[in-house]
Design an enzyme around this catalytic site. Sequence first.
Site, PDB file in Angstrom:
ATOM      1  N   HIS A  18     -35.741   3.631   1.779  1.00  0.00           N
ATOM      2  CA  HIS A  18     -36.776   4.114   0.859  1.00  0.00           C
ATOM      3  C   HIS A  18     -36.506   5.547   0.425  1.00  0.00           C
ATOM      4  CE1 HIS A  18     -38.814   0.420   1.933  1.00  0.00           C
ATOM      5  NE2 HIS A  18     -39.600   0.620   0.892  1.00  0.00           N
TER       6      HIS A  18
ATOM      7  N   LYS B 287     -46.216  -4.559   8.118  1.00  0.00           N
ATOM      8  CA  LYS B 287     -47.429  -4.699   8.939  1.00  0.00           C
ATOM      9  C   LYS B 287     -48.267  -3.422   8.873  1.00  0.00           C
ATOM     10  CE  LYS B 287     -45.712  -3.255  13.465  1.00  0.00           C
ATOM     11  NZ  LYS B 287     -46.371  -2.616  14.582  1.00  0.00           N
TER      12      LYS B 287
END
Lengths: 187, 295
Positions: free
Chosen positions: A35, A99
Site C-alpha cells: 500500500h 478484518k
Amino acid sequence: MLLEAPFTEAKIRALAVGEMVEISGLVFTGRDAVHKYLHDGGKPPVDLTDSIIYHCGPVVVQEKGRWVVKAAGPTTSIREEPFQGPLMERYKIRGVIGKGGMGPKTLEYCQKVGGVYLHAIGGAAQVLAERVVAVEGVHLMEEFGSPEAIWEFRVERFPVVVTMDSHGRSLHRDVLAASQEALARLL
Amino acid sequence: MQAKVMQSRLLELIRRTSSRLPDDVVRVIERGRRREQPGSTAEYALQVILDNIAMARDKSLPLCQDTGTIICYADLPAWLDESAFATSFSRAVAQATKLGYLRQNSVDSLTGKNSGTNLGPGSPSYHLHQTRGRSLLVRLILKGGGCENVGAQYSLPDTKLGAGRDLAGVRRCILDAVHQAQGKGCGPGILGVCIGGDRGSGYVASKEALLRTLDDQNPEPSLAKLEKQIVQEANTLGIGPMGFGGATTLLGCKIAHRNRLPASFFVSISYMCWAYRRDGFALSESGKITRWLYA
C-alpha cells in the site's frame, strides 16, 4: 451469494451490507508495504482494474516446484486507512478483503468509486487457505519478502461478509453506535 | 531425562497448542453458535470458526496464522533447573518454527529484523516457578497480536467512566474495554482480568487468569458473581462475532486479584481472541507425559 470475476462496478454496486458472499476468481494480496509503495507512486506489477485486494500476509511454501498456501487469514485493515481510498480511485480497485473494518475515508471512496469492503473471518487461516485453489504468481517478493509481497490467488467460494458498501453504509459504524447505546444503558 | 527427549516432548506440546483448541473452549463456541439467529452473519462467522478448528486439528496445522506471543508457564521440580528447561524449550520453539507449527513471529524492536526462529530478547515469554511436586508441569498460551492490541489498563478512580475503587468500578472498566475492542480482537473473546497489583504485575496476572478453564468457578464468591455478570452483560452489547453484531460477544471472563498500594488501583485486562490456544502437560522425570492438563 456468489461474486465471480470480473469484479465490475455494476456487480459491486449491487452488494449491500450484511450480505454473505463467496468470491471466485483472482484476488491480489497486499498489506502495509504494498500500500505504501503504490501510494508513493510505485508502478503496480499487475493490472488492478476491477480487482480485489486482500489484506493478508500468507504462509506460502514451495512443494515440488509449485507454491502451496498453508495459512491465509486476513490481517487488520485499518492500518491501510490513509492509502486505501485514493488507491481504489486511482486503479479502480473494487473490493478490499480484510478484518476489523475501515474508517470514514475508505467508506467515502467506496461510494465515490464503486467499491466494497469484504470482511473475512479473522483467525480462520485453514478454512481460508483451502479456498485458495492456485497461486498464479508473486510480485515484489525480492523487495518486500513473502508475507508483504503481492500474491495472485485463484480463489473459489472464498467466504466473506459485506460490511461496508458503495451506498454509504458501514456495519462497523452501526455496531459501534448501537453497542455504545447499549453500554450507556448498562452503566 | 535426556535433553533431546525433553525437547521432543515440548515440541509436541507446541504442535498441539498451535493446532487444536481445548474442549472447554470449543464447547462454549458451539453454544454461542446455537444461540445466534439462523442465517445471520453471526451464526455464519461462528460456523466458519468451528470448521476452522476442526480442519486445523485434522491437518495438524496452525489454526491461526498469527501463532502469537509464546507464553510459557512451568513448575519446575527439584530435578530440573531453570536454565536447562529454558534451553530445551527454546530449542523446541526454533524447531517448531522450522516445521511450520509456529510462524516466524519475533521482530527486533530497534532494527525491525525478524529473527526467523521466534527467539530473541523476551521471546518466548517465560514464567518459571519451583515446585515441591515430582512432575514438571508446563502450560502454554499462544496469544495473537490482534487481540493483544485491544488489551487495556485502567487506573481508578476514572471520572470519565464514573468508575470508583470498588467492584462496581471494576465492572465499568471491563464493559468499557469490551466495547472499545468491538470486533477488532477477533471476538468472541475471553477476558483475563487482574484487580490491583502494579502496572506490570497486573498485566502478568491478567494473562495467568487465562490459564483457567472456561467452566471452572472462581473460589472468591464476589469475583465468581462478577465474572458471570460481565459475560451476561457483555453479550447484550450486540457486538457479536467479528463485530458483525449478534449475541456472542464474550465467551468468558476470568478475574484475579493482587494486593495494591494504598495510592494505586489498577484494573488490567487482557483480551484473548476466539483462537484461545492453551494447552499443558505433566512430564515425569523419566520423560513420560503422564497427563494433559486441559484434555
